[in-house]
Write a protein that holds these residues in place. Sequence first.
Motif, PDB file in Angstrom:
ATOM      1  N   TRP A   1       6.846  11.318  29.450  1.00  0.00           N
ATOM      2  CA  TRP A   1       7.561  12.434  28.831  1.00  0.00           C
ATOM      3  C   TRP A   1       6.962  12.737  27.457  1.00  0.00           C
ATOM      4  N   GLY A   2       6.646  11.698  26.711  1.00  0.00           N
ATOM      5  CA  GLY A   2       6.057  11.874  25.392  1.00  0.00           C
ATOM      6  C   GLY A   2       4.636  12.389  25.419  1.00  0.00           C
ATOM      7  N   GLY A   3       3.928  12.199  26.537  1.00  0.00           N
ATOM      8  CA  GLY A   3       2.590  12.757  26.662  1.00  0.00           C
ATOM      9  C   GLY A   3       2.624  14.270  26.705  1.00  0.00           C
ATOM     10  N   ARG A   4       3.592  14.812  27.442  1.00  0.00           N
ATOM     11  CA  ARG A   4       3.772  16.266  27.464  1.00  0.00           C
ATOM     12  C   ARG A   4       4.102  16.785  26.062  1.00  0.00           C
ATOM     13  N   ILE A   5       5.020  16.079  25.378  1.00  0.00           N
ATOM     14  CA  ILE A   5       5.402  16.498  24.035  1.00  0.00           C
ATOM     15  C   ILE A   5       4.227  16.431  23.068  1.00  0.00           C
ATOM     16  N   THR A   6       3.335  15.490  23.263  1.00  0.00           N
ATOM     17  CA  THR A   6       2.154  15.385  22.398  1.00  0.00           C
ATOM     18  C   THR A   6       1.335  16.673  22.437  1.00  0.00           C
ATOM     19  N   TRP A   7       1.080  17.187  23.625  1.00  0.00           N
ATOM     20  CA  TRP A   7       0.356  18.456  23.742  1.00  0.00           C
ATOM     21  C   TRP A   7       1.117  19.582  23.041  1.00  0.00           C
ATOM     22  N   LEU A   8       2.425  19.645  23.280  1.00  0.00           N
ATOM     23  CA  LEU A   8       3.218  20.748  22.731  1.00  0.00           C
ATOM     24  C   LEU A   8       3.315  20.676  21.208  1.00  0.00           C
TER      25      LEU A   8
ATOM     26  N   GLY B   1      -4.298  14.203  18.409  1.00  0.00           N
ATOM     27  CA  GLY B   1      -3.277  13.671  19.305  1.00  0.00           C
ATOM     28  C   GLY B   1      -3.905  12.945  20.475  1.00  0.00           C
ATOM     29  N   VAL B   2      -3.148  12.021  21.045  1.00  0.00           N
ATOM     30  CA  VAL B   2      -3.565  11.344  22.279  1.00  0.00           C
ATOM     31  C   VAL B   2      -2.373  11.356  23.232  1.00  0.00           C
ATOM     32  N   ALA B   3      -2.537  12.038  24.364  1.00  0.00           N
ATOM     33  CA  ALA B   3      -1.465  12.199  25.349  1.00  0.00           C
ATOM     34  C   ALA B   3      -1.738  11.297  26.545  1.00  0.00           C
ATOM     35  N   TRP B   4      -0.843  10.347  26.765  1.00  0.00           N
ATOM     36  CA  TRP B   4      -0.968   9.424  27.894  1.00  0.00           C
ATOM     37  C   TRP B   4      -0.151   9.946  29.070  1.00  0.00           C
ATOM     38  N   TYR B   5      -0.832  10.331  30.132  1.00  0.00           N
ATOM     39  CA  TYR B   5      -0.255  10.761  31.407  1.00  0.00           C
ATOM     40  C   TYR B   5       1.003  11.604  31.242  1.00  0.00           C
ATOM     41  N   GLY B   6       0.882  12.647  30.425  1.00  0.00           N
ATOM     42  CA  GLY B   6       1.976  13.591  30.244  1.00  0.00           C
ATOM     43  C   GLY B   6       1.864  14.752  31.224  1.00  0.00           C
ATOM     44  N   ARG B   7       2.983  15.204  31.739  1.00  0.00           N
ATOM     45  CA  ARG B   7       3.013  16.312  32.693  1.00  0.00           C
ATOM     46  C   ARG B   7       2.397  17.565  32.068  1.00  0.00           C
ATOM     47  N   LEU B   8       1.631  18.296  32.840  1.00  0.00           N
ATOM     48  CA  LEU B   8       0.845  19.416  32.315  1.00  0.00           C
ATOM     49  C   LEU B   8       1.342  20.780  32.771  1.00  0.00           C
ATOM     50  N   VAL B   9       1.987  20.843  33.911  1.00  0.00           N
ATOM     51  CA  VAL B   9       2.445  22.126  34.449  1.00  0.00           C
ATOM     52  C   VAL B   9       3.930  22.044  34.770  1.00  0.00           C
TER      53      VAL B   9
ATOM     54  N   GLY C   1       0.814  -1.198   0.000  1.00  0.00           N
ATOM     55  CA  GLY C   1       0.000   0.000   0.000  1.00  0.00           C
ATOM     56  C   GLY C   1       0.852   1.253   0.000  1.00  0.00           C
ATOM     57  N   GLU C   2       0.192   2.385   0.069  1.00  0.00           N
ATOM     58  CA  GLU C   2       0.885   3.667   0.098  1.00  0.00           C
ATOM     59  C   GLU C   2      -0.064   4.721   0.662  1.00  0.00           C
ATOM     60  N   ASN C   3       0.458   5.926   0.818  1.00  0.00           N
ATOM     61  CA  ASN C   3      -0.350   7.040   1.303  1.00  0.00           C
ATOM     62  C   ASN C   3      -0.933   6.770   2.689  1.00  0.00           C
ATOM     63  N   PHE C   4      -0.134   6.115   3.534  1.00  0.00           N
ATOM     64  CA  PHE C   4      -0.598   5.746   4.869  1.00  0.00           C
ATOM     65  C   PHE C   4      -0.701   6.981   5.768  1.00  0.00           C
ATOM     66  N   PRO C   5      -1.722   7.046   6.612  1.00  0.00           N
ATOM     67  CA  PRO C   5      -1.719   8.082   7.647  1.00  0.00           C
ATOM     68  C   PRO C   5      -0.517   7.862   8.571  1.00  0.00           C
ATOM     69  N   ILE C   6       0.094   8.954   8.989  1.00  0.00           N
ATOM     70  CA  ILE C   6       1.327   8.907   9.794  1.00  0.00           C
ATOM     71  C   ILE C   6       0.991   9.093  11.270  1.00  0.00           C
ATOM     72  N   VAL C   7       1.561   8.252  12.118  1.00  0.00           N
ATOM     73  CA  VAL C   7       1.431   8.430  13.568  1.00  0.00           C
ATOM     74  C   VAL C   7       2.826   8.562  14.175  1.00  0.00           C
ATOM     75  N   LEU C   8       3.067   9.683  14.814  1.00  0.00           N
ATOM     76  CA  LEU C   8       4.297   9.876  15.593  1.00  0.00           C
ATOM     77  C   LEU C   8       4.093   9.244  16.966  1.00  0.00           C
ATOM     78  N   VAL C   9       5.001   8.357  17.352  1.00  0.00           N
ATOM     79  CA  VAL C   9       4.927   7.695  18.650  1.00  0.00           C
ATOM     80  C   VAL C   9       6.081   8.241  19.504  1.00  0.00           C
ATOM     81  N   ILE C  10       5.731   8.918  20.587  1.00  0.00           N
ATOM     82  CA  ILE C  10       6.741   9.628  21.372  1.00  0.00           C
ATOM     83  C   ILE C  10       7.060   8.867  22.651  1.00  0.00           C
ATOM     84  N   GLN C  11       8.324   8.656  22.854  1.00  0.00           N
ATOM     85  CA  GLN C  11       8.856   7.790  23.897  1.00  0.00           C
ATOM     86  C   GLN C  11       8.618   8.301  25.317  1.00  0.00           C
ATOM     87  N   GLU C  12       8.760   7.365  26.255  1.00  0.00           N
ATOM     88  CA  GLU C  12       8.890   7.710  27.662  1.00  0.00           C
ATOM     89  C   GLU C  12      10.337   8.161  27.895  1.00  0.00           C
ATOM     90  N   ILE C  13      10.716   8.372  29.136  1.00  0.00           N
ATOM     91  CA  ILE C  13      12.094   8.790  29.404  1.00  0.00           C
ATOM     92  C   ILE C  13      13.093   7.663  29.167  1.00  0.00           C
TER      93      ILE C  13
END
Length: 276
Positions: free
Chosen positions: A157-164, A175-183, A62-74
């Motif tokens: 760590w990646g949850g915070r980056i997801t918001w940013l 986006g979906v942010a899993w337990y990322g720091r907010l403040v 296939g081709e033209n796939f939707p892209i998902v960025l997966v952001i790591q923990e620490i």
Amino acid sequence: MKEITRRNFIATASLATGFALAVQPVTAKVITTDSQGLVAGAVKIPVADGEIPAYRAQPARGENFPIVLVIQEIFGVHEHIQDITRRFAKLGYLAIAPELFVRQGDVSKLSNIDEIRPIVAKVPDAQVLSDLDATVAWAAKSAQGNAQRVGITGFCWGGRITWLYAAHNPQVKAGVAWYGRLVGNATELQPTHPVDIAAKLKVPVLGLYGGKDTGITLDTVEQMRDRLKSSSSKSQIIVYPDAPHAFYADYRPSYREKEAKDGWNRLQAWFKQHGL
């Protein structure tokens, strides 16, 4: 901050094999997703000052796939994060997890979280956002990805980056942010936090948080919810009352199967709702 140049940065690190040393021992509940029907493995992403390693998984056909960025923990792009990219690829996405700490150090080889934190603290938000822009560009140019259909998800760590990143790149569909720091306190390397960008956010982000998370307190979650009321993004936050931090991390004692499965189902529905 001194600008990093191509001359003084050459990414020689490779992706972690197996699980990061700091997360040993790994629990028996770990989920393993095979690569049958997929193209999966390490790639190099050209960035502003060299190249960084990443783990990519996508359907073999296939081709033209939707892209998902997966952001790591620490803990870096170790086996758990790599497995998550394969889970996305099985759903028809081109999922890619860039190693965002590579300039600062190889956290996968460290066995103590107290050794990891100082390395992660040196990672500038601007560097991360730039690397993610480069990752999207690579996925579209070199891996049959659709740059018009980009999603992002991250953990801890990646949850915070997801918001940013959702605030940084308004072309992101969701986006979906899993337990990322907010403040947090504003610093030179981390000048803003999710609560600071919430009111202006245009990208719909689903936040998934644990009510028993001792590091991300419920008052900060409510503060974020309140700020989001002024946003046009229609973002939402779900709190699982009995879940601790890292409840999706199936390789750790913090894993909660019920909440993890519900969160994964909500993620899929959220992405589909927003065109991914």
